[in-house]
Scaffold this motif. Structure first.
Motif, PDB file in Angstrom:
ATOM      1  N   TRP B  91       4.487 -13.226  -1.174  1.00 28.84           N
ATOM      2  CA  TRP B  91       3.487 -12.340  -1.403  1.00 28.84           C
ATOM      3  C   TRP B  91       3.688 -12.121  -0.040  1.00 28.84           C
ATOM      4  O   TRP B  91       3.383 -12.316   1.809  1.00 28.84           O
ATOM      5  N   VAL B  92       3.497 -10.558   0.353  1.00 29.43           N
ATOM      6  CA  VAL B  92       3.854 -10.241   1.754  1.00 29.43           C
ATOM      7  C   VAL B  92       2.033  -8.794   1.570  1.00 29.43           C
ATOM      8  O   VAL B  92       2.302  -8.364   1.029  1.00 29.43           O
ATOM      9  N   LEU B  93       1.840  -9.148   2.741  1.00 28.78           N
ATOM     10  CA  LEU B  93       0.804  -8.093   2.534  1.00 28.78           C
ATOM     11  C   LEU B  93       1.018  -6.911   4.047  1.00 28.78           C
ATOM     12  O   LEU B  93       1.675  -7.305   5.002  1.00 28.78           O
ATOM     13  N   THR B  94       0.761  -5.736   3.508  1.00 28.25           N
ATOM     14  CA  THR B  94       0.967  -4.542   4.304  1.00 28.25           C
ATOM     15  C   THR B  94       0.202  -4.198   4.340  1.00 28.25           C
ATOM     16  O   THR B  94      -1.202  -4.520   4.150  1.00 28.25           O
ATOM     17  N   ASN B  95      -0.353  -3.036   5.825  1.00 24.14           N
ATOM     18  CA  ASN B  95      -1.232  -2.389   6.406  1.00 24.14           C
ATOM     19  C   ASN B  95      -2.043  -1.669   4.914  1.00 24.14           C
ATOM     20  O   ASN B  95      -2.707  -0.914   4.936  1.00 24.14           O
ATOM     21  N   GLN B  96      -0.933  -1.318   3.823  1.00 24.54           N
ATOM     22  CA  GLN B  96      -1.352  -0.424   2.476  1.00 24.54           C
ATOM     23  C   GLN B  96      -1.438  -1.379   1.810  1.00 24.54           C
ATOM     24  O   GLN B  96      -2.376  -0.489   0.269  1.00 24.54           O
ATOM     25  N   GLN B 120     -10.902  -4.463  -5.928  1.00 28.37           N
ATOM     26  CA  GLN B 120     -12.665  -4.833  -5.462  1.00 28.37           C
ATOM     27  C   GLN B 120     -12.776  -6.271  -5.056  1.00 28.37           C
ATOM     28  O   GLN B 120     -13.989  -6.880  -5.195  1.00 28.37           O
ATOM     29  N   ASP B 121     -12.311  -7.359  -5.147  1.00 22.40           N
ATOM     30  CA  ASP B 121     -12.442  -8.966  -4.955  1.00 22.40           C
ATOM     31  C   ASP B 121     -11.352  -9.822  -4.626  1.00 22.40           C
ATOM     32  O   ASP B 121     -10.399  -9.527  -4.734  1.00 22.40           O
ATOM     33  N   VAL B 122     -11.691 -10.224  -3.849  1.00 24.16           N
ATOM     34  CA  VAL B 122     -10.981 -11.182  -3.080  1.00 24.16           C
ATOM     35  C   VAL B 122     -11.706 -13.032  -2.843  1.00 24.16           C
ATOM     36  O   VAL B 122     -12.903 -13.225  -2.228  1.00 24.16           O
ATOM     37  N   THR B 123     -10.759 -13.996  -4.292  1.00 24.53           N
ATOM     38  CA  THR B 123     -11.480 -14.827  -3.770  1.00 24.53           C
ATOM     39  C   THR B 123     -10.478 -16.307  -3.617  1.00 24.53           C
ATOM     40  O   THR B 123      -9.212 -16.183  -3.761  1.00 24.53           O
ATOM     41  N   LEU B 166      -9.250  -8.290   3.507  1.00 25.42           N
ATOM     42  CA  LEU B 166     -10.603  -7.505   3.236  1.00 25.42           C
ATOM     43  C   LEU B 166     -10.195  -6.381   4.505  1.00 25.42           C
ATOM     44  O   LEU B 166     -10.901  -5.921   4.773  1.00 25.42           O
ATOM     45  N   LYS B 167     -10.035  -6.910   5.747  1.00 28.09           N
ATOM     46  CA  LYS B 167     -10.099  -5.895   6.997  1.00 28.09           C
ATOM     47  C   LYS B 167      -8.996  -4.964   6.589  1.00 28.09           C
ATOM     48  O   LYS B 167      -9.269  -3.831   6.890  1.00 28.09           O
ATOM     49  N   TYR B 168      -8.323  -5.056   6.427  1.00 25.79           N
ATOM     50  CA  TYR B 168      -7.253  -4.180   5.899  1.00 25.79           C
ATOM     51  C   TYR B 168      -7.946  -2.690   4.607  1.00 25.79           C
ATOM     52  O   TYR B 168      -8.199  -1.424   4.689  1.00 25.79           O
ATOM     53  N   VAL B 169      -8.708  -3.804   3.526  1.00 22.12           N
ATOM     54  CA  VAL B 169      -9.279  -2.934   2.724  1.00 22.12           C
ATOM     55  C   VAL B 169     -10.272  -1.825   2.998  1.00 22.12           C
ATOM     56  O   VAL B 169     -10.654  -0.510   2.616  1.00 22.12           O
ATOM     57  N   SER B 170     -11.421  -2.372   4.138  1.00 23.87           N
ATOM     58  CA  SER B 170     -12.155  -1.765   4.336  1.00 23.87           C
ATOM     59  C   SER B 170     -11.555  -0.542   5.871  1.00 23.87           C
ATOM     60  O   SER B 170     -12.164   0.403   6.136  1.00 23.87           O
ATOM     61  N   THR B 171     -10.622  -1.015   5.945  1.00 19.89           N
ATOM     62  CA  THR B 171      -9.860   0.074   6.919  1.00 19.89           C
ATOM     63  C   THR B 171      -8.632   1.409   6.240  1.00 19.89           C
ATOM     64  O   THR B 171      -8.851   2.049   7.277  1.00 19.89           O
ATOM     65  N   GLU B 172      -8.468   0.641   5.939  1.00 17.17           N
ATOM     66  CA  GLU B 172      -7.836   1.993   4.723  1.00 17.17           C
ATOM     67  C   GLU B 172      -8.106   2.839   3.793  1.00 17.17           C
ATOM     68  O   GLU B 172      -8.948   2.150   3.009  1.00 17.17           O
ATOM     69  N   PRO B 173      -7.971   3.843   3.990  1.00 17.47           N
ATOM     70  CA  PRO B 173      -8.874   4.727   3.406  1.00 17.47           C
ATOM     71  C   PRO B 173      -7.943   5.704   1.903  1.00 17.47           C
ATOM     72  O   PRO B 173      -6.509   4.411   1.607  1.00 17.47           O
ATOM     73  N   ALA B 174      -9.183   5.583   0.696  1.00 20.62           N
ATOM     74  CA  ALA B 174      -7.924   5.415  -0.234  1.00 20.62           C
ATOM     75  C   ALA B 174      -7.599   6.710  -0.684  1.00 20.62           C
ATOM     76  O   ALA B 174      -7.473   7.526  -0.109  1.00 20.62           O
ATOM     77  N   LYS B 175      -6.356   5.919  -1.784  1.00 19.95           N
ATOM     78  CA  LYS B 175      -5.818   7.140  -1.953  1.00 19.95           C
ATOM     79  C   LYS B 175      -5.629   7.263  -3.024  1.00 19.95           C
ATOM     80  O   LYS B 175      -4.142   7.931  -3.978  1.00 19.95           O
TER      81      LYS B 175
END
Lengths: 98, 179
Positions: B91-96, B120-123, B166-175
């Motif tokens: 799994w690779v998590l980027t800032n986008q 929408q949700d992370v469990t 969740l940190k990057y979900v809250s900082t990344e603007p919807a595209k």
């Protein structure tokens, strides 16, 4: 089948030299040639399998620091085992193998 | 990872694989198979009817040695192949986005991207004594409108991955980009 003394080992330089060092007991339903061909087949399949795996490592993990050491370790250990198979000399495995 | 190119302004935040302890568990069958030829004489010695065959497995003849060598070579190659599959699943998590790379087998690879604005949700799920002690768990990411969910099993520190998502979900603007 009587035990035979191990043949003195001369370090192989390339795999074809390794293959040339195969000495099997004679008189075993002339199985020497059959076993040689079985070994050729095993090594050919190993080579194909290894090429496919190396392709995947280089294609999909080219930027990883792990890729080249993983490939090198595989080749190093495999060639040691091949050497053991063909000549009885297992390099760094010698103390672990009969 | 060549499958996806980072877009301008995108950077990798975290890369995660299955926990090493689970990988060791996958290696266990290979370890048993590797040890089998060496344990065989001792096992035969335990059975009186077969004890006379113990001497056949001392691997002193060239043929026996060749058989042992081939056996070890096959097991080693299979174990190394298991490591290859382990390493290429990630799994690779980027800032986008989250990129889920599944290496099902050789020449069988699946790469999916989920852009963070659609999350929408992370469990996370850590259950059991050993997983709790070692910090092994599952993480599931549910996306908006998607039937499929992103799930990765047995990763180390799933809470850390969740917090980062969740940190990057809250900082990344919807595209407005989708799966």
């Amino acid at each position: 089948m009587p035990d035979q003394p191990l043949r003195p080992f001369s370090p192989p330089s390339i795999p074809s030299d390794l293959l040339g060092q195969l000495h099997l007991p004679t008189g075993m339903f002339s199985a020497g040639a059959a076993v040689t061909w079985v070994l050729y087949a095993v090594f050919a399949i190993w080579a194909l399998y290894t090429l496919v795996a190396i392709y995947h490592w280089l294609r999909y993990s080219h930027a990883s620091l792990i890729a080249l050491p993983a490939i090198a370790a595989h080749l190093f250990i495999s060639f040691a085992l091949m050497s053991y198979t063909l000549s009885g000399h297992a390099f760094f495995f010698a103390s672990y193998l009969p | 990872m060549k499958e996806f190119e980072l877009e301008p302004g995108e950077h990798v935040v975290m890369e995660s694989r299955k926990h090493w302890f689970l990988f060791l568990g996958e290696l266990l069958p290979y370890a048993i198979l590797l040890a089998f030829p060496f344990a065989l004489p001792k096992l035969l010695a335990l059975v009186p009817a077969l004890a006379s065959h113990t001497a056949s497995f001392t691997y002193q003849t060239p043929l026996a040695r060749a058989v042992l060598g081939v056996w070890l070579l096959i097991i080693w190659t299979l174990a190394w192949s298991a490591f290859t599959r382990y390493y290429l699943n990630a799994w690779v998590l980027t800032n986008q986005r989250i990129v889920d790379i599944k290496q099902h087998g050789y020449f069988n690879r699946e790469v999916s991207s989920l852009f963070l604005p659609r999350v929408q949700d992370v469990t996370t799920d850590v259950s059991g004594v050993l997983p709790s002690l070692l910090g092994i768990g599952d993480i599931t990411v549910q996306s908006a409108g998607a039937v499929d969910e992103f799930r990765m099993r047995g990763i180390p520190r799933p809470e850390q991955m969740r917090d980062l998502i969740l940190k990057y979900v809250s900082t990344e603007p919807a595209k407005g980009v989708g799966v």
